[in-house]
Design a protein around this motif. Structure first.
Motif: not given
Length: 105
Positions: A38-41, A44-45, A50-55, A92-105
């Motif tokens: 969840f925190w990774e998602g 990323r969102f 920052i996330a684009e530079h990380l593994d 953040i969760i509300a914005r993610a869900e509105t944008s269609g982002f899906e958490f992989d938790d």
């Protein structure tokens, strides 16, 4: 301190044990599992710059990011600011869900 920076022979990582965080109730109330995935998602969102530079190598009980020292220092600052702020996490969760982002938790 909940968020740890590591330097092993020039390789840098940031880890955080999940569970028991101030924001966990907000995560659970939104229907998610407050685990490493969840925190990774969320990272990323919320902070794709920052996330684009990380593994990532997260697990159920641990969030883990691997990358350059400066990117991980930036990540530490933002992660520490949200794990103690349930209202911020809810937003953040509300914005993610509105944008269609899906958490992989």
């Amino acid at each position: 301190m909940t968020v740890y920076l590591h330097d092993f022979d020039g390789k840098h990582s940031l880890t955080m044990n999940t569970g028991g965080l101030a924001a966990d109730a907000a995560v659970t109330a939104a229907g998610h599992e407050p685990n490493g995935y969840f925190w990774e998602g969320l990272v990323r969102f919320a902070w794709p710059d920052i996330a684009e530079h990380l593994d990532f190598d997260s697990e159920a009980g641990t969030f883990c990011a691997i990358g350059g020292a400066s990117d991980l220092a930036r990540l530490r600052t933002v992660v520490e600011s949200v794990i103690t702020a349930p209202d911020t996490v809810r937003g953040i969760i509300a914005r993610a869900e509105t944008s269609g982002f899906e958490f992989d938790d």
